[in-house]
Design a protein around this motif. Structure first.
Motif, PDB file in Angstrom:
ATOM      1  N   ILE A   1      28.357   9.615  48.432  1.00 29.59           N
ATOM      2  CA  ILE A   1      27.973   9.555  49.852  1.00 29.59           C
ATOM      3  C   ILE A   1      28.059  10.956  50.467  1.00 29.59           C
ATOM      4  O   ILE A   1      27.150  11.392  51.174  1.00 29.59           O
TER       5      ILE A   1
ATOM      6  N   ALA B   1      25.123  13.102  52.156  1.00 25.88           N
ATOM      7  CA  ALA B   1      25.213  13.431  53.585  1.00 25.88           C
ATOM      8  C   ALA B   1      25.107  14.944  53.797  1.00 25.88           C
ATOM      9  O   ALA B   1      24.431  15.397  54.730  1.00 25.88           O
TER      10      ALA B   1
ATOM     11  N   THR C   1      36.834   8.823  57.662  1.00 25.11           N
ATOM     12  CA  THR C   1      36.239  10.027  58.264  1.00 25.11           C
ATOM     13  C   THR C   1      34.724   9.878  58.292  1.00 25.11           C
ATOM     14  O   THR C   1      34.129   9.437  57.317  1.00 25.11           O
ATOM     15  N   SER C   2      34.093  10.264  59.391  1.00 26.23           N
ATOM     16  CA  SER C   2      32.629  10.152  59.432  1.00 26.23           C
ATOM     17  C   SER C   2      32.029  11.362  58.721  1.00 26.23           C
ATOM     18  O   SER C   2      32.642  12.438  58.670  1.00 26.23           O
ATOM     19  N   THR C   3      30.836  11.178  58.184  1.00 28.96           N
ATOM     20  CA  THR C   3      30.204  12.283  57.459  1.00 28.96           C
ATOM     21  C   THR C   3      29.884  13.431  58.421  1.00 28.96           C
ATOM     22  O   THR C   3      29.943  14.592  58.030  1.00 28.96           O
ATOM     23  N   GLN C   4      29.576  13.101  59.693  1.00 33.65           N
ATOM     24  CA  GLN C   4      29.306  14.177  60.669  1.00 33.65           C
ATOM     25  C   GLN C   4      30.517  15.084  60.839  1.00 33.65           C
ATOM     26  O   GLN C   4      30.380  16.294  60.965  1.00 33.65           O
TER      27      GLN C   4
END
Lengths: 132, 572
Positions: A24, A28, A117-120
């Motif tokens: 992922i 990303a 944790t978000s990929t952003q």
């Protein structure tokens, strides 16, 4: 002239095969315009350090879920140092108990991203860090 | 090979929702006109589209119109009878509760032996063994690649000597044991059988489950050693050995759990798992086994994720598909082959590191879906597993969760309480149809081994996993405590496993190598190597090597020399 793309090595050290997170993140970061090389599974610290030199990367992203981080991370950091790669930013994601975080950061890991944790957030961290 | 890469990336469209065929009754039309429309005009719904955790679309309301063509006698049937939609036993959990089987393993054999005995003393009804990564990969604890991994994700087992300690004072004649081991499954099983023999337990009577599902390793979990062909041979060797020697032992647990954890949808989990099952049946029959001779020893293992109804429908559809495949494809005559028996584990990937006590609630709801879906056995995760292996405190709450469902909620009082629900029956039909689409696609690719070699299931799962992550990042899917309702919490006390386990294991291996007869070990390993070059069943040779205290690493190495190892082409 187009801006030079950030080069990232995504690596899975150790014997674990859980690669959902690594894949992922690879995708990303690629979607965020970075050049991503994924090592595949079961890389020793030596293999990761050599790949980092060969691919001349700016960032190494490690994914460890097996509990082997306290052994594998310091080994990798010392190999990178020996190879003159102190300026590469190393980040770690996975199942990492909070008690282990200070020692990992002390060994030179720039940031540790925990589950959720978000990929952003990871993309932003890398941009900020490399802008320093 | 022709360039089929384009074909293999094609995604199977989700099953067409039944709304496309709906013919609502006059009463329903009038409700829509007079009650629904004015409401929607005043108060629009919260979202334009409602979907399951797998992204599958769900309608506002399900009615009789969704079940046109559905025949309860044919499609639902009665519990304990084909097509088993309502469960495989006529009385289900009224007759016997599911087996409460908590997966446990850490440190050295003596550490896990203690946890096993604790869990049994707390009312757990079966054992389930987690092995550490070196063991899963067929390396001894003192192999260089084992550094940092010994005893971390499970218990370290390098030889029969460790296995003897693991089951010390646990009578294998009376307790059923599940072992989560795949590539080296034949070796670990031989160690287990050797311990049973030493305890004087009758092999014909002992029962348990070997995971032994190599196909899902290539697809999802990735703990493989050898290439698919010799790996499948080893699996079929255990089937054949089991038919003759251990008729009550499940020689495989065909697992969707890891496929789902890798990020698949519910339909993909179901389809790939059942297609794996069909692949094993075909390889067994090719070996010359009669379908009804070995299929009754095959068991299944599914995930229980967050989406309550989707999961219940998945288990119901699983039983229906398996029955149909056994009867239609393989002409099975025995109801024992038709009835799909399964273990369930709540979804580890659904647990959050944030606000970890919420995980008790998630796990309880997931476990409830498994029970309502008719599971035979269940593991409930502990609240701290997004941080580390569970503490005894956390593992106890997880077990208590099952006991509360079993004894307090009343859900076990009747069989298949959702049977006949417009929604659950429709979803069961649609999930079944979606799974068949995938199964047929994999048939067309030449079976599961061929599909894996082309990266087909791996790519489908990767796509689904990324789609889900994007939805979470965009807050289209809310995870409490992670992307909404966020608060700070103080850290949990977690289980620590230090490097002293590796030292203890190293010492034990040095002692073992000094005390055993090395001539005998070498001789038995040579015989095994020679047999591996031929086509004989390897179980008796592996058993002999194990009994001479040849280590797991030595036995796996002997086969590595003959079979080679497997490297996947990584898909990102």
């Amino acid at each position: 002239m187009p801006e030079k793309k950030i080069r990232v090595l995504i690596a899975k050290p150790g014997l674990d095969g859980h690669d959902r997170g690594a894949k992922i993140i690879a995708r990303a970061l690629r979607d965020a315009g970075m050049e991503v090389i994924y090592t595949g599974l079961r890389q020793t610290p030596e293999m990761i350090a050599s790949a980092a030199v060969q691919e001349d990367v700016d960032v190494i992203g490690l994914s460890i879920l097996s509990g082997a981080h306290n052994t594998l991370c310091p080994q990798l950091m010392s190999l990178l140092h020996d190879k003159g790669m102190d300026d590469v930013t190393v980040v770690l994601g996975g199942i990492i108990p909070e008690a282990d975080i200070p020692a990992l950061k002390k060994s030179g890991i720039a940031e540790i991203f925990l589950p959720g944790t978000s990929t952003q957030d990871i993309v932003e961290f890398i941009h900020k860090r490399l802008a320093q | 090979m022709s360039d089929d890469s384009k074909g293999s990336t094609q995604t199977v469209a989700p099953a067409e929702p039944s709304s496309h065929h709906r013919k609502p009754s006059d009463r329903e039309k009038s409700w829509e006109q007079n009650t629904l429309r004015p409401t929607l005009a005043k108060n629009p719904e919260r979202q334009a589209e409602f979907t399951t955790v797998s992204g599958y679309p769900i309608q506002r309301l399900y009615t009789r119109a969704d079940l046109a063509g559905w025949d309860p006698d044919r499609d639902l049937g009665y519990p304990g009878e084909p097509p088993y939609t309502r469960g495989i036993h006529s009385t289900m959990h009224r007759g016997r509760l599911w087996t409460m089987r908590q997966f446990a393993g850490f440190g050295a054999a003596e550490d896990t032996n203690q946890r096993f005995r604790y869990l049994l003393s707390q009312g757990q009804t079966g054992l389930s063994t987690a092995f550490d990564l070196p063991t899963l990969m067929g390396y001894d604890s003192d192999h260089p690649l084992s550094e940092g991994e010994v005893g971390k994700c499970g218990v370290a087992i390098s030889s029969l000597a460790d296995m003897e300690v693991l089951f010390d004072k646990i009578p294998l004649a009376n307790v059923t044991t599940s072992m989560t081991i795949n590539s080296p499954a034949a070796v670990i099983w031989a160690m287990y059988l050797a311990v049973a023999e030493k305890q004087g337990a009758d092999w014909k009577k002992i029962s348990g489950t070997l995971q032994n599902d190599i196909l899902k390793e290539y697809i999802a979990q990735k703990e493989y050693i050898y290439p698919p062909e010799p790996s499948m041979r080893l699996v079929i060797d255990t089937f054949e050995f089991g038919v003759k020697n251990t008729p009550k032992f499940n020689t495989i647990s065909i697992s969707g759990y890891h496929i789902r954890e890798a990020g698949s949808t519910a339909i993909q989990e179901l389809a790939f798992t059942l297609r794996d099952g069909l692949e094993y049946v075909e390889w067994g029959m090719r070996r010359g086994l009669e379908v009804d001779e070995f299929v009754p020893q095959l068991s299944f293992f599914f995930n229980a994720h967050n989406d309550f109804f989707e999961e219940i429908a998945k288990y119901r559809a699983a039983r229906r598909i398996w029955h149909k495949a056994m009867v239609e494809r393989y002409k099975s005559q025995s109801p024992r082959s038709w009835a799909l028996r399964f273990h369930t584990q709540t979804a580890g990937c659904s647990l959050t590191a944030q606000q970890p006590y919420n995980n008790v609630v998630r796990t309880a709801i997931q476990a409830l879906a498994a029970v309502l879906g008719g599971t035979q056995s269940l593991h409930t995760n502990s609240l701290d597993e997004a941080w580390a292996l569970p503490t005894e405190f956390a593992a106890t709450i997880a077990l208590r969760t099952q006991q509360i469902i079993a004894h307090e909620t009343g859900v076990t009082n009747t069989v298949d309480p959702f049977g006949g629900s417009y929604f659950v029956e429709t979803l069961t039909n649609e999930i079944e149809r979606g799974a068949w689409d995938y199964i047929e696609k994999i048939d067309a690719l030449g079976g599961m081994v061929a599909a894996i070699e082309r990266g087909y299931p791996q790519r489908e799962i990767s796509e689904a996993s990324y789609r889900y992550q994007v939805a979470v990042d965009k807050k289209e899917k809310i995870i409490v405590g992670v992307n909404d309702f966020v608060t700070k919490e103080k850290p949990l006390d977690t289980l620590q496993i230090d490097e002293s386990v590796a030292d203890r294991q190293g010492e034990r291996l040095r002692k073992l190598r000094a005390e055993r007869s090395s001539d005998e070990v070498t001789r038995r390993l040579n015989v095994l190597r020679k047999a591996a070059q031929g086509s004989e069943n390897l179980m008796p040779y592996i058993f002999d090597a194990v009994k001479s205290y040849a280590t797991l690493g030595e036995i796996c190495d002997a086969m590595r020399e003959v079979f080679g190892t497997y490297e996947e082409i990584a898909i990102t």
